[in-house]
Scaffold this active site. Structure first.
Site, PDB file in Angstrom:
ATOM      1  N   TRP A 190       1.077  -1.142   0.018  1.00  0.00           N
ATOM      2  CA  TRP A 190       0.009  -0.038   0.078  1.00  0.00           C
ATOM      3  C   TRP A 190       0.993   1.385  -0.087  1.00  0.00           C
ATOM      4  O   TRP A 190       1.798   1.334   0.769  1.00  0.00           O
ATOM      5  CB  TRP A 190      -0.858   0.083   1.082  1.00  0.00           C
ATOM      6  CG  TRP A 190      -1.486   1.352   1.095  1.00  0.00           C
ATOM      7  CD1 TRP A 190      -2.629   1.915   0.214  1.00  0.00           C
ATOM      8  CD2 TRP A 190      -1.101   2.543   1.954  1.00  0.00           C
ATOM      9  NE1 TRP A 190      -2.942   3.105   0.691  1.00  0.00           N
ATOM     10  CE2 TRP A 190      -2.063   3.433   1.647  1.00  0.00           C
ATOM     11  CE3 TRP A 190      -0.332   2.771   3.017  1.00  0.00           C
ATOM     12  CZ2 TRP A 190      -2.334   4.843   2.113  1.00  0.00           C
ATOM     13  CZ3 TRP A 190      -0.410   4.007   3.645  1.00  0.00           C
ATOM     14  CH2 TRP A 190      -1.176   5.113   3.207  1.00  0.00           C
ATOM     15  N   GLU A 231      -3.046  -2.949  -2.745  1.00  0.00           N
ATOM     16  CA  GLU A 231      -4.283  -2.372  -2.006  1.00  0.00           C
ATOM     17  C   GLU A 231      -4.437  -0.977  -2.412  1.00  0.00           C
ATOM     18  O   GLU A 231      -3.616   0.034  -2.721  1.00  0.00           O
ATOM     19  CB  GLU A 231      -3.818  -2.031  -0.565  1.00  0.00           C
ATOM     20  CG  GLU A 231      -4.778  -1.490   0.432  1.00  0.00           C
ATOM     21  CD  GLU A 231      -4.786  -1.370   1.824  1.00  0.00           C
ATOM     22  OE1 GLU A 231      -3.394  -1.847   2.314  1.00  0.00           O
ATOM     23  OE2 GLU A 231      -5.439  -1.145   2.662  1.00  0.00           O
ATOM     24  N   LYS A 233      -7.002   2.560  -2.743  1.00  0.00           N
ATOM     25  CA  LYS A 233      -7.753   3.539  -2.047  1.00  0.00           C
ATOM     26  C   LYS A 233      -8.263   4.698  -2.932  1.00  0.00           C
ATOM     27  O   LYS A 233      -7.900   5.002  -3.936  1.00  0.00           O
ATOM     28  CB  LYS A 233      -6.608   4.282  -1.149  1.00  0.00           C
ATOM     29  CG  LYS A 233      -7.150   4.950  -0.074  1.00  0.00           C
ATOM     30  CD  LYS A 233      -5.925   5.309   0.989  1.00  0.00           C
ATOM     31  CE  LYS A 233      -6.382   5.990   2.117  1.00  0.00           C
ATOM     32  NZ  LYS A 233      -5.748   6.016   3.401  1.00  0.00           N
ATOM     33  N   ASP A 264      -9.658  -2.962   1.127  1.00  0.00           N
ATOM     34  CA  ASP A 264      -9.661  -2.400   2.622  1.00  0.00           C
ATOM     35  C   ASP A 264     -11.322  -1.732   2.644  1.00  0.00           C
ATOM     36  O   ASP A 264     -11.627  -0.937   1.938  1.00  0.00           O
ATOM     37  CB  ASP A 264      -8.697  -1.206   2.647  1.00  0.00           C
ATOM     38  CG  ASP A 264      -8.488  -0.819   4.209  1.00  0.00           C
ATOM     39  OD1 ASP A 264      -9.666  -0.333   4.423  1.00  0.00           O
ATOM     40  OD2 ASP A 264      -7.582  -0.847   4.977  1.00  0.00           O
ATOM     41  N   HIS A 267     -11.761   2.064   1.913  1.00  0.00           N
ATOM     42  CA  HIS A 267     -10.979   2.814   0.990  1.00  0.00           C
ATOM     43  C   HIS A 267     -11.977   3.136  -0.037  1.00  0.00           C
ATOM     44  O   HIS A 267     -11.539   3.268  -1.303  1.00  0.00           O
ATOM     45  CB  HIS A 267      -9.904   1.821   0.460  1.00  0.00           C
ATOM     46  CG  HIS A 267      -8.507   2.100   1.392  1.00  0.00           C
ATOM     47  ND1 HIS A 267      -7.403   1.454   1.140  1.00  0.00           N
ATOM     48  CD2 HIS A 267      -8.770   2.438   2.692  1.00  0.00           C
ATOM     49  CE1 HIS A 267      -6.720   1.927   2.167  1.00  0.00           C
ATOM     50  NE2 HIS A 267      -7.275   2.277   3.170  1.00  0.00           N
ATOM     51  N   HIS A 291      -8.594  -6.091   3.975  1.00  0.00           N
ATOM     52  CA  HIS A 291      -8.332  -5.218   5.167  1.00  0.00           C
ATOM     53  C   HIS A 291      -9.707  -4.752   6.016  1.00  0.00           C
ATOM     54  O   HIS A 291     -10.326  -3.919   5.517  1.00  0.00           O
ATOM     55  CB  HIS A 291      -7.471  -4.098   4.845  1.00  0.00           C
ATOM     56  CG  HIS A 291      -6.083  -4.293   5.003  1.00  0.00           C
ATOM     57  ND1 HIS A 291      -5.131  -2.925   4.738  1.00  0.00           N
ATOM     58  CD2 HIS A 291      -5.360  -5.517   4.879  1.00  0.00           C
ATOM     59  CE1 HIS A 291      -3.904  -3.676   4.627  1.00  0.00           C
ATOM     60  NE2 HIS A 291      -4.027  -4.828   4.961  1.00  0.00           N
ATOM     61  N   ASP A 299     -12.388   7.252   6.081  1.00  0.00           N
ATOM     62  CA  ASP A 299     -11.470   6.231   6.028  1.00  0.00           C
ATOM     63  C   ASP A 299     -10.768   6.389   7.537  1.00  0.00           C
ATOM     64  O   ASP A 299      -9.635   6.419   7.732  1.00  0.00           O
ATOM     65  CB  ASP A 299     -10.560   6.337   5.216  1.00  0.00           C
ATOM     66  CG  ASP A 299      -9.287   4.966   5.172  1.00  0.00           C
ATOM     67  OD1 ASP A 299      -9.879   3.758   5.651  1.00  0.00           O
ATOM     68  OD2 ASP A 299      -8.186   5.321   4.878  1.00  0.00           O
ATOM     69  N   ASP A 301     -10.505   4.222  10.256  1.00  0.00           N
ATOM     70  CA  ASP A 301      -9.917   3.068  10.617  1.00  0.00           C
ATOM     71  C   ASP A 301     -10.499   2.884  12.195  1.00  0.00           C
ATOM     72  O   ASP A 301      -9.642   2.495  13.108  1.00  0.00           O
ATOM     73  CB  ASP A 301      -8.481   3.059  10.746  1.00  0.00           C
ATOM     74  CG  ASP A 301      -8.071   3.076   9.327  1.00  0.00           C
ATOM     75  OD1 ASP A 301      -8.098   1.921   8.850  1.00  0.00           O
ATOM     76  OD2 ASP A 301      -7.287   4.169   8.840  1.00  0.00           O
ATOM     77  N   ASP A 331      -7.477  -3.938   9.690  1.00  0.00           N
ATOM     78  CA  ASP A 331      -6.693  -2.709   9.660  1.00  0.00           C
ATOM     79  C   ASP A 331      -7.662  -1.494  10.351  1.00  0.00           C
ATOM     80  O   ASP A 331      -8.290  -0.878   9.808  1.00  0.00           O
ATOM     81  CB  ASP A 331      -6.349  -2.378   8.117  1.00  0.00           C
ATOM     82  CG  ASP A 331      -5.806  -1.235   7.931  1.00  0.00           C
ATOM     83  OD1 ASP A 331      -5.040  -0.802   9.080  1.00  0.00           O
ATOM     84  OD2 ASP A 331      -5.421  -0.471   6.879  1.00  0.00           O
TER      85      ASP A 331
HETATM   86  C1  RNT Z   1      -3.877   2.732   4.639  1.00  0.00           C
HETATM   87  C2  RNT Z   1      -4.339   1.443   4.317  1.00  0.00           C
HETATM   88  C3  RNT Z   1      -3.109   0.689   4.955  1.00  0.00           C
HETATM   89  C4  RNT Z   1      -2.463   0.994   6.282  1.00  0.00           C
HETATM   90  C5  RNT Z   1      -1.574  -0.083   7.023  1.00  0.00           C
HETATM   91  C6  RNT Z   1      -1.049   0.609   8.117  1.00  0.00           C
HETATM   92  O1  RNT Z   1      -5.028   3.596   4.227  1.00  0.00           O
HETATM   93  O2  RNT Z   1      -5.109   1.069   4.543  1.00  0.00           O
HETATM   94  O3  RNT Z   1      -3.043  -1.040   4.669  1.00  0.00           O
HETATM   95  O4  RNT Z   1      -3.605   1.100   7.060  1.00  0.00           O
HETATM   96  O5  RNT Z   1      -0.663  -0.609   6.099  1.00  0.00           O
HETATM   97 ZN    ZN Z   2      -5.548  -1.149   4.618  1.00  0.00          ZN
END
Ligand code: RNT
Ligand code: ZN
Length: 424
Positions: A190, A231, A233, A264, A267, A291, A299, A301, A331
């Site tokens: 990523w 990955e 986004k 993810d 994302h 993720h 986003d 998290d 994640d």
């Molecule tokens: C960032 C991505 C990535 C990170 C991690 C720490 O937007 O989601 O995966 O969160 O690798």
């Molecule tokens: Zn991620």
């Protein structure tokens, strides 16, 4: 203050749930057996707010932790201790997902493009001892060479090459991890690359990213040891207008080059969920990485909870028998609450969602669907929501010798008092 029901009550509740589910054609004993299969890749970075052990550089790259709850792991020993506590409270066998910034270099400065398997030997030995699989990530953020906002797609050849070398080094580390644990290591890429404001040239950075990835993946590595994932986004903080590695970019790249696509949950557009993407993408790539995260308005998290989104993800995996082809990684990073609690809430929610999906009378629901009885389908889907899945989950925890329900919170409080509170 609170405590879980005693073992006898948990067993009684399970027996009654078993009868209920049997009426719908679901064998709960079989579900208990199947539940031992899914392995969750627990992300190391929840334990220290994505800091890593390199230096005190602030987290950047468009990802952010908020909060300053005390007790954060300050070094590898503490992080491993916290993780051991987490695994001890999870039923089943799981993996650890590491980032390259968690290397242990014995106080020596080792540039990211020079990282080697030896810098992870403590992690590898520890994981082997606990029977954990390992997954890996290159870290393309919180670094002076990422300060421009561009890494693998940078227009500066020196910067680009540095990150290409880092990604190659990461795959080699992944390969070693896979060999050591006997389970393939998923090494994820990523990168934060993108523009805050409207770009004129959307193409050139993508051309450079494609070419960089081709170099990164040039050497074939046995998939029994290492699997590569990419990955995407939609946007990040500071890359609101344009992200080089968009969904279309990586989906196309993964299909053409036989890579794992990483989805993810945070994302995409705020109302767009990844559950619906699983059946589509798995028709064209062999395996995917998830993720699992929870975005709140963006986003962000947040800690994963047993939401409809999470349940849909689990349902898609279980209904289609994709458990061998979907690598379930987590994640999220929340620094505003006890970090081990965050890990356990999120990971147990994922496992609960899988339990509920396995308890679904899918065959019966499909019959209704195929017969065009959509009212029946909707009625049954609603009915299933209030079936006693919790009784099966508790019994599963009991059988696995891990705390059931609220007793897990007791363990968290105990660990906080005895261990975390001693850290300043
Ligand atoms: C960032 C991505 C990535 C990170 C991690 C720490 O937007 O989601 O995966 O969160 O690798
Ligand atoms: Zn991620």
């Amino acid at each position: 203050m609170f405590s879980s029901p005693d073992n006898k009550s948990i067993e009684r509740a399970y027996e009654s749930a078993k009868e209920n589910y049997a009426r719908l054609g679901v064998d709960t004993d079989k579900v208990l057996e199947k539940l031992s299969v899914p392995s969750i890749s627990v992300h190391c970075w929840q334990g220290d707010d994505v800091s890593g052990f390199e230096n005190d550089a602030a987290l950047d790259g468009g990802i952010m932790t908020t909060g300053s709850y005390p007790g954060k792991a300050r070094n590898a020993e503490e992080l491993r201790a916290d993780l051991e506590f987490v695994y001890a409270n999870l039923p089943g066998k799981h993996s650890l997902n590491l980032h390259s910034i968690y290397a242990e270099t014995g106080g020596k400065k080792v540039e990211r493009n020079e990282l080697a398997p030896e810098h992870f030997s403590n992690w590898i030995d520890w994981a082997k001892g606990l029977g954990l699989g390992l997954d890996f990530n290159g870290s393309f953020f919180s670094h002076p060479k990422a300060a421009s906002g561009f890494t693998l797609s940078s227009g500066d050849e020196g910067v680009r090459n540095f990150w290409i070398e880092h990604a190659i080094a990461s795959r080699k580390i992944g390969e070693t991890m896979g060999k050591a644990t006997g389970k393939p290591c998923v090494t994820n890429v990523w990168i934060p690359d993108g523009y805050k404001d409207i770009p004129v040239d959307r193409l050139a950075p993508r051309v450079r990213l494609r070419d960089s990835l081709d170099k990164v993946f040039a050497e074939k590595i046995d998939p029994a040891h290492n699997l590569d994932a990419v990955e995407c986004k939609l946007f990040g903080i500071g890359s609101e207008s344009y992200v080089v590695g968009s969904h279309e970019f990586y989906m196309s790249y993964a299909v053409r080059n036989d890579k794992l696509l990483c989805l993810d949950a945070g994302h995409f557009h705020p109302t767009e969920t990844i559950a619906d993407k699983i059946s589509s993408t798995l028709l064209f790539v062999d395996e995917i990485l998830l993720h699992v995260s929870r975005g709140v308005r963006w986003d962000s998290d947040h800690v994963v909870i047993l939401s409809d989104d999470l349940r849909s993800i689990a349902e898609e995996i279980v209904r289609n028998d994709f458990i061998e082809r979907v690598h379930i990684g987590l994640d999220f990073f929340d620094a505003s609450i006890n970090r081990t609690a965050a890990w356990l809430i999120g990971t147990r929610a994922m496992l609960k969602a899988i339990t509920m999906a396995m308890l679904e009378p899918t065959a019966k629901l499909k019959e209704l669907e195929d017969a065009g009885d959509y009212a029946g389908r909707l009625f049954m889907l609603e009915e299933v929501k209030s079936m006693p899945a919790g009784a099966v989950w508790d019994y599963y925890c009991l059988k696995n010798g891990v705390p059931t329900g609220i007793d897990c919170l007791g363990k968290i409080r105990e660990y906080e008092k005895n261990i975390l509170a001693g850290r300043s």
